[in-house]
Design a protein around this motif. Structure first.
Motif, PDB file in Angstrom:
ATOM      1  N   MET A  49       1.550   5.076  -3.040  1.00 52.88           N
ATOM      2  CA  MET A  49       2.138   4.716  -1.752  1.00 52.88           C
ATOM      3  C   MET A  49       3.511   4.100  -1.977  1.00 52.88           C
ATOM      4  O   MET A  49       3.675   3.242  -2.843  1.00 52.88           O
ATOM      5  CB  MET A  49       1.258   3.698  -1.007  1.00 52.88           C
ATOM      6  CG  MET A  49       1.823   3.300   0.351  1.00 52.88           C
ATOM      7  SD  MET A  49       0.930   1.942   1.118  1.00 52.88           S
ATOM      8  CE  MET A  49      -0.601   2.764   1.550  1.00 52.88           C
ATOM      9  N   GLU A  74      -0.331  -9.673   4.068  1.00 54.46           N
ATOM     10  CA  GLU A  74       0.895  -9.045   4.554  1.00 54.46           C
ATOM     11  C   GLU A  74       1.567  -9.864   5.646  1.00 54.46           C
ATOM     12  O   GLU A  74       0.912 -10.370   6.549  1.00 54.46           O
ATOM     13  CB  GLU A  74       0.618  -7.655   5.095  1.00 54.46           C
ATOM     14  CG  GLU A  74       1.902  -6.973   5.575  1.00 54.46           C
ATOM     15  CD  GLU A  74       1.717  -5.534   5.958  1.00 54.46           C
ATOM     16  OE1 GLU A  74       0.601  -5.014   5.773  1.00 54.46           O
ATOM     17  OE2 GLU A  74       2.691  -4.931   6.439  1.00 54.46           O
ATOM     18  N   ASP A 107       4.339   4.086   3.237  1.00 54.10           N
ATOM     19  CA  ASP A 107       3.650   2.973   3.864  1.00 54.10           C
ATOM     20  C   ASP A 107       3.926   3.076   5.374  1.00 54.10           C
ATOM     21  O   ASP A 107       4.817   3.800   5.814  1.00 54.10           O
ATOM     22  CB  ASP A 107       4.108   1.635   3.269  1.00 54.10           C
ATOM     23  CG  ASP A 107       3.116   0.519   3.547  1.00 54.10           C
ATOM     24  OD1 ASP A 107       3.168  -0.507   2.867  1.00 54.10           O
ATOM     25  OD2 ASP A 107       2.265   0.696   4.456  1.00 54.10           O
ATOM     26  N   ASP A 122      -7.936   0.681   4.332  1.00 54.76           N
ATOM     27  CA  ASP A 122      -7.632  -0.374   3.342  1.00 54.76           C
ATOM     28  C   ASP A 122      -8.927  -1.037   2.882  1.00 54.76           C
ATOM     29  O   ASP A 122      -9.383  -1.991   3.492  1.00 54.76           O
ATOM     30  CB  ASP A 122      -6.708  -1.426   3.974  1.00 54.76           C
ATOM     31  CG  ASP A 122      -5.349  -0.866   4.222  1.00 54.76           C
ATOM     32  OD1 ASP A 122      -4.989  -0.652   5.387  1.00 54.76           O
ATOM     33  OD2 ASP A 122      -4.645  -0.597   3.232  1.00 54.76           O
ATOM     34  N   LYS A 124      -0.235   1.108  -5.152  1.00 51.60           N
ATOM     35  CA  LYS A 124       0.770   0.638  -4.192  1.00 51.60           C
ATOM     36  C   LYS A 124       1.244  -0.740  -4.600  1.00 51.60           C
ATOM     37  O   LYS A 124       0.585  -1.418  -5.396  1.00 51.60           O
ATOM     38  CB  LYS A 124       0.182   0.622  -2.780  1.00 51.60           C
ATOM     39  CG  LYS A 124      -0.798  -0.509  -2.500  1.00 51.60           C
ATOM     40  CD  LYS A 124      -1.356  -0.408  -1.085  1.00 51.60           C
ATOM     41  CE  LYS A 124      -2.185  -1.626  -0.749  1.00 51.60           C
ATOM     42  NZ  LYS A 124      -2.818  -1.558   0.580  1.00 51.60           N
ATOM     43  N   HIS A 125       2.465  -1.121  -4.124  1.00 51.79           N
ATOM     44  CA  HIS A 125       3.421  -0.380  -3.301  1.00 51.79           C
ATOM     45  C   HIS A 125       4.587  -0.038  -4.228  1.00 51.79           C
ATOM     46  O   HIS A 125       5.212  -0.931  -4.790  1.00 51.79           O
ATOM     47  CB  HIS A 125       3.900  -1.255  -2.164  1.00 51.79           C
ATOM     48  CG  HIS A 125       2.794  -1.832  -1.358  1.00 51.79           C
ATOM     49  ND1 HIS A 125       2.042  -2.951  -1.729  1.00 51.79           N
ATOM     50  CD2 HIS A 125       2.260  -1.448  -0.176  1.00 51.79           C
ATOM     51  CE1 HIS A 125       1.137  -3.207  -0.811  1.00 51.79           C
ATOM     52  NE2 HIS A 125       1.232  -2.331   0.156  1.00 51.79           N
ATOM     53  N   PHE A 153      -6.425   2.572   0.227  1.00 51.93           N
ATOM     54  CA  PHE A 153      -5.052   2.217  -0.145  1.00 51.93           C
ATOM     55  C   PHE A 153      -5.107   1.012  -1.079  1.00 51.93           C
ATOM     56  O   PHE A 153      -4.731  -0.089  -0.738  1.00 51.93           O
ATOM     57  CB  PHE A 153      -4.241   1.932   1.118  1.00 51.93           C
ATOM     58  CG  PHE A 153      -4.265   3.063   2.113  1.00 51.93           C
ATOM     59  CD1 PHE A 153      -4.748   2.880   3.397  1.00 51.93           C
ATOM     60  CD2 PHE A 153      -3.835   4.324   1.741  1.00 51.93           C
ATOM     61  CE1 PHE A 153      -4.784   3.942   4.307  1.00 51.93           C
ATOM     62  CE2 PHE A 153      -3.864   5.395   2.640  1.00 51.93           C
ATOM     63  CZ  PHE A 153      -4.337   5.197   3.927  1.00 51.93           C
ATOM     64  N   PHE A 167       7.752  -0.741   1.225  1.00 51.80           N
ATOM     65  CA  PHE A 167       8.658  -0.970   2.362  1.00 51.80           C
ATOM     66  C   PHE A 167      10.064  -1.342   1.900  1.00 51.80           C
ATOM     67  O   PHE A 167      11.033  -1.144   2.617  1.00 51.80           O
ATOM     68  CB  PHE A 167       8.141  -2.159   3.194  1.00 51.80           C
ATOM     69  CG  PHE A 167       6.956  -1.880   4.052  1.00 51.80           C
ATOM     70  CD1 PHE A 167       5.800  -2.638   3.926  1.00 51.80           C
ATOM     71  CD2 PHE A 167       6.979  -0.884   5.001  1.00 51.80           C
ATOM     72  CE1 PHE A 167       4.705  -2.417   4.739  1.00 51.80           C
ATOM     73  CE2 PHE A 167       5.879  -0.641   5.825  1.00 51.80           C
ATOM     74  CZ  PHE A 167       4.744  -1.416   5.681  1.00 51.80           C
ATOM     75  N   ARG A 204       1.581 -11.634  -0.099  1.00 48.54           N
ATOM     76  CA  ARG A 204       0.813 -10.521  -0.654  1.00 48.54           C
ATOM     77  C   ARG A 204       0.441 -10.740  -2.121  1.00 48.54           C
ATOM     78  O   ARG A 204      -0.231  -9.899  -2.713  1.00 48.54           O
ATOM     79  CB  ARG A 204       1.581  -9.208  -0.457  1.00 48.54           C
ATOM     80  CG  ARG A 204       1.903  -8.954   1.003  1.00 48.54           C
ATOM     81  CD  ARG A 204       2.249  -7.527   1.318  1.00 48.54           C
ATOM     82  NE  ARG A 204       1.045  -6.704   1.371  1.00 48.54           N
ATOM     83  CZ  ARG A 204       1.009  -5.504   1.952  1.00 48.54           C
ATOM     84  NH1 ARG A 204       2.084  -4.975   2.490  1.00 48.54           N
ATOM     85  NH2 ARG A 204      -0.114  -4.806   1.966  1.00 48.54           N
TER      86      ARG A 204
END
Ligand code: GLC
Length: 737
Positions: free
Chosen positions: A232, A475, A267, A91, A188-189, A135, A235, A149
């Motif tokens: 990516m 996160e 992820d 990351d 992402k994401h 990422f 979640f 985030r």
């Protein structure tokens, strides 16, 4: 697949090489390529050595010890059967060792070149330590500052996020993935993660398809078209189907509609979490759902490793799917040049924290800070007239929190705090009296308040540095209240009693509600978490070595209860009007029931934000005049030019981000009251003016209608040009069939 300068024949040869290699692989080796495992802090356990030899690992993440990485690559290249090198993921979100402002701060620069430069520096430093895949960029549209985030995001607007997301991809990937300073980027994401209910991380996202297509998917489509190497999966449960198993998202949108043929990685554990979501029964079911959705590589969890054989034997998945996925992974490794040379010369690491990198980080911090208030032009402070400043606040001499969230490899020892930055700039010409006032941002001990007030009383001006710890965003770190933590508001109001000019510098990973401290301040400089060089950047801005030029990439609410609040909202059938809102304190007690003539607002907050999207002051005084369009009527397919004069009526040279907004007044689906369609950063000396122009085609007015078709519709439009989404200079134009 990516923005490298690979020509058609080169792409074909890479595809052929990959397919040929797949044809030689065993099933174990194929599944190995689809497995990403985490490192073990500069160690290679025997079991990992064996797996590398057996071709059971395709990628490693979170190992940054270069000798260890070179050894892992050596095992693959010399001791395995097919000599397939590893993807090394990390990351690298806003810097590797040289930490740039958090992405939300970089977004406040509205400067794609600066953002690209930051990603390029990060890629160079990371690549010198063996990393070949980051990422990032995180391009989740974020309209809820409770969500931790938001700090990693590029803000609330699809157009700005798209432009800056592409810049980050370019910075990471360069013109050729094969270059030693290039690393693969990862969008992402995917997708809709930023709409987590209540701003609570990992929470459900319920987004109508029309909103998905017109808002949340736009930046992802932009970077997919631009050539990002990988995606990516998110979640979140998106409309009842976890993104990682969501075939509408991963196959219809990403593969079929957009034609993306790069690698998609899950992820962390998001594949096996589909069972926790209640979408699959067990890991085998989760692995199958991920394969059916087209998740090429599994991060951290091992459901592919333990269940794909059996799923194949039972005919639940087929080998063609596996072969396609493995080919994508191998193509990426070919494009990165890893088959030719996966090793990194350990002498390369000397570029870490190079002076040029630190200067780039300083310029990024300067352009990221947003001046939200400057009463009576109290800023810039005068070097000649200021004899002393009182520097107060728990973050004034901090070298850790200044880096912000998602910093794996940056170190506090390399950061320069505000205190050090000011002392270095002022070199004793101006006395810096320092008192934290509070030990940390969470402290409730007010025993040092008197000491803070005392140095304020004996100084010409007060600079207070407050905000959030880096831990309070990022996160899993959402907040239900978004005010200044601890007793910082009390400290600010106590110090204000000294009656000196009070300049507030805020370091945070999100918009904060500042209603309870703004009246005590004369100026507010929002620095986000500005990174390694935050101190020198803030010092330069406070004393006028540079002018602030940042603009908000996200709306600031007055109160947390206003969330979600963003500029590109729909008009509703009862749009709020200034003067049309009843204030809870003005209504008579025992007020009669009434709703007639009412509009959309909060009794205790009205309808306006504290600070609007696109807002930011400078040491200039920018005025906008004489807006004009090349045509008042155009036909579908035509272009139209918008222009306006921008004047710097102030006493200081400064930069301004000139913004173009458009409104489609009537649509087959209701359209936002404004949408950003262009921006340009200009620099003007005092009393100078420049005519700034934007050209749009009717394609730029397109949106997804209820049939999910991308359409531009005829009708009446409005255009604004100004220095924020609150721009008042506007004009009308019409589009005919
Ligand atoms: C995390 C994050 C993701 C990150 C990945 C690897 O859980 O959601 O953004 O890239 O795991 O660290």
């Amino acid at each position: 697949m990516n923005i490298s300068i690979l020509n058609e024949s080169q792409c074909q040869s890479i595809s052929d090489q990959a397919k040929k290699l797949v044809g030689e692989m065993t099933l174990v080796e194929k599944i190995g390529q689809m497995s990403q495992v985490f490192g073990h802090n500069a160690k290679i356990p025997n079991s990992m050595r064996e797996d590398l030899r057996a071709g059971k690992i395709g990628s490693v993440l979170n190992e940054v010890d270069l000798p260890t990485l070179n050894e892992m690559q050596r095992i693959c290249m010399e001791e395995s059967r097919l000599k397939i090198p590893l993807l090394i993921g990390r990351d690298v979100i806003h810097g590797f060792k040289t930490i740039f402002p958090i992405p939300l701060g970089q977004a406040a620069s509205w400067d794609p070149d600066m953002v690209e430069k930051g990603a390029h520096v990060a890629a160079k430093e990371a690549a010198s330590k063996g990393v070949n895949w980051t990422f990032a960029p995180m391009i989740d549209i974020s309209r809820d500052p409770r969500w931790g985030r938001i700090a990693e995001s590029l803000g609330e607007d699809p157009f700005l996020c798209s432009q800056l997301g592409k810049a980050m991809v370019k910075g990471f990937q360069g013109n050729d993935l094969n270059h030693k300073n290039s690393i693969a980027a990862c969008a992402k994401h995917f997708a809709g993660y930023g709409a987590a209910e209540a701003g609570k991380d990992y929470n459900t996202a319920l987004i109508p398809e029309n909103e998905m297509r017109n808002v949340y998917l736009r930046p992802f489509q932009a970077v997919a078209d631009f050539g990002v190497a990988t995606f990516m999966s998110a979640f979140c449960d998106l409309n009842g189907v976890p993104a990682t198993g969501n075939q509408w998202l991963m196959k219809q949108i990403l593969r079929q509609e957009w034609g993306f043929d790069g690698v998609v990685v899950s992820d962390w554990d998001s594949i096996v979490e589909m069972t926790v979501h209640g979408f699959t029964e067990d890991d085998a079911g989760a692995a199958r759902a991920a394969i059916q959705a087209g998740i090429d590589m599994e991060m951290a969890s091992q459901s592919y490793r333990y269940h794909l054989h059996e799923l194949l034997q039972r005919g639940k998945i087929d080998i063609d799917q596996i072969n396609t996925m493995v080919s994508r992974i191998l193509e990426l490794k070919f494009e990165l040049g890893l088959f030719e040379n996966p090793f990194v010369d350990e002498s390369e690491a000397a570029i870490i924290l190079h002076p040029d990198h630190l200067e780039a980080a300083k310029q990024a911090a300067i352009k990221s800070c947003v001046l939200l208030k400057n009463e009576n032009n109290v800023l810039p402070l005068s070097l000649s007239k200021t004899k002393s400043i009182a520097l107060i606040g728990p973050l004034a001499d901090d070298d850790y929190e200044i880096m912000g969230t998602w910093v794996f490899d940056g170190e506090a020892q390399h950061s320069i705090s505000c205190k050090t930055g000011l002392e270095n700039l002022l070199e004793g010409e101006v006395e810096v009296k320092y008192e934290p006032g509070l030990e940390t941002v969470r402290s409730t001990d007010e025993s040092r308040f008197d000491a803070a007030i005392a140095i304020a009383q004996s100084s010409d001006a007060v600079v207070m540095v407050v905000g959030e710890e880096s831990f309070m965003s990022g996160e899993a770190h959402s907040r239900a209240e978004i005010d200044l933590p601890g007793r910082q508001a009390q400290l600010i109001n106590a110090v204000a009693s000294a009656g000196k000019p009070l300049i507030l510098v805020v370091m945070a990973g999100r918009p904060l509600t500042l209603e309870n401290v703004l009246p005590a301040t004369d100026a507010v400089l929002y620095a986000w978490h500005p990174g390694t060089m935050g101190g020198p950047a803030i010092a330069d801005l406070l004393f006028g070595e540079s002018s602030p030029s940042g603009k908000l990439p996200v709306t600031f609410p007055k109160k947390v209860g206003q969330i979600p609040i963003y500029y590109a909202h729909k008009n509703t059938g009862r749009p709020p009007q200034d003067g049309g809102c009843v204030n809870i304190n003005d209504a008579p007690v025992r007020a009669p029931q009434t709703s007639l003539g009412m509009t959309s607002f909060h009794l205790d907050a009205g309808f306006r934000p504290q600070f609007p999207f696109g807002f930011g002051l400078s040491y200039g005084d920018f005025r906008y005049e004489n807006i004009a369009t090349s045509h008042s009527v155009i036909n579908m397919g035509d272009e139209i030019q918008f222009s306006a004069d921008v004047l710097n009526a102030g006493a200081h040279e400064a930069e301004e981000v000139v913004q173009l907004y458009i409104r489609d007044l009537v649509g087959s689906v209701t359209r936002p009251i404004k949408e950003l369609k262009g921006f340009k950063r200009i620099k003007l000396k005092p009393k100078c003016r420049e005519r700034v122009s934007f050209i749009l085609s009717t394609d730029d007015l397109a949106f997804y209608d209820h049939q999910s078709k991308l359409v531009s519709e005829p009708g009446l439009y409005h255009a604004w040009i100004g220095g924020s989404s609150d721009a008042s200079l506007w004009m009308e134009f019409r589009v005919n069939e």
